[in-house]
Design an enzyme around this catalytic site. Sequence first.
Site, PDB file in Angstrom:
ATOM      1  N   ASP A  10       0.864  -1.171   0.000  1.00  0.00           N
ATOM      2  CA  ASP A  10       0.000   0.000   0.000  1.00  0.00           C
ATOM      3  C   ASP A  10       0.912   1.237   0.000  1.00  0.00           C
ATOM      4  O   ASP A  10       2.093   1.127   0.349  1.00  0.00           O
ATOM      5  CB  ASP A  10      -0.861  -0.061   1.268  1.00  0.00           C
ATOM      6  CG  ASP A  10      -1.483   1.261   1.615  1.00  0.00           C
ATOM      7  OD1 ASP A  10      -2.180   1.821   0.759  1.00  0.00           O
ATOM      8  OD2 ASP A  10      -1.270   1.740   2.753  1.00  0.00           O
ATOM      9  N   ASP A  12      -0.051   5.010   1.087  1.00  0.00           N
ATOM     10  CA  ASP A  12      -0.209   5.931   2.215  1.00  0.00           C
ATOM     11  C   ASP A  12      -0.106   5.204   3.557  1.00  0.00           C
ATOM     12  O   ASP A  12      -0.788   4.205   3.785  1.00  0.00           O
ATOM     13  CB  ASP A  12      -1.546   6.664   2.114  1.00  0.00           C
ATOM     14  CG  ASP A  12      -1.638   7.472   0.831  1.00  0.00           C
ATOM     15  OD1 ASP A  12      -1.271   8.658   0.862  1.00  0.00           O
ATOM     16  OD2 ASP A  12      -2.031   6.899  -0.202  1.00  0.00           O
TER      17      ASP A  12
HETATM   18 MG   LIG Z   1      -2.529   3.015   3.813  1.00  0.00          MG
END
Ligand SMILES: [Mg+2]
Length: 210
Positions: A10, A12
């Site tokens: 992922d 962020d």
């Molecule tokens: Mg995230």
Amino acid sequence: MPARLLVVLDADSTLIRNEVIELIADEAGRGPEVAAATEAAMRGEVDFASSLRSRVQALAGVPLTAFARVLARIEPTPGVRELIDAVHDRGGVVGVVSGGFHEILDTVAPDLGVDVWRANRLEASDGVLTGRVDGDIVDAAGKAAALGEWAAGYEVPTARTLAIGDGANDLQMMAAAALGVAFNAKPAVRAQADLVVGPVDLSQIVPLLP
Ligand SMILES: [Mg+2]
């Protein structure tokens, strides 16, 4: 070209320490409200796609020139380069799939040595954001689909795939991978992960690589 393993992160709060949508919202003077809404989405309390649409509405009017300031605030997660180098040393590929935005990831991902990445796109008109998402939203199912497509494309068997994330929208890709790692994650994500890494240091994942 075939690869030996595939690691999908992922973006962020995993690849980077920030939530990019909050940084862009700061440019609109709406940082705190968007941060609160993002937090609820990452805990899995609301539907990701509808939450993203409403948060992106808060970005309307931000000029594209503001992205330079946003990029300057991006902080790579400690250990990220060690992890990416270790994957490459083992003949692997690093993918990043993000509910955030290509406008930022297209600079950050190659800078960090990421091989492939996918994210949402922000619609813009006359040099400013319209407050709409351009195209399909990368949600939990979209993240899992990206992992599957990359594994197929690089001919990596599922047994040698690893997914790393912190939010509720990462759970599907974590379930699709052989090993799903909750990294500095929300309680709901920790509860469903194969493995939990608490310290904010991605190099902790190196010993887990197949
Ligand atoms: Mg995230």
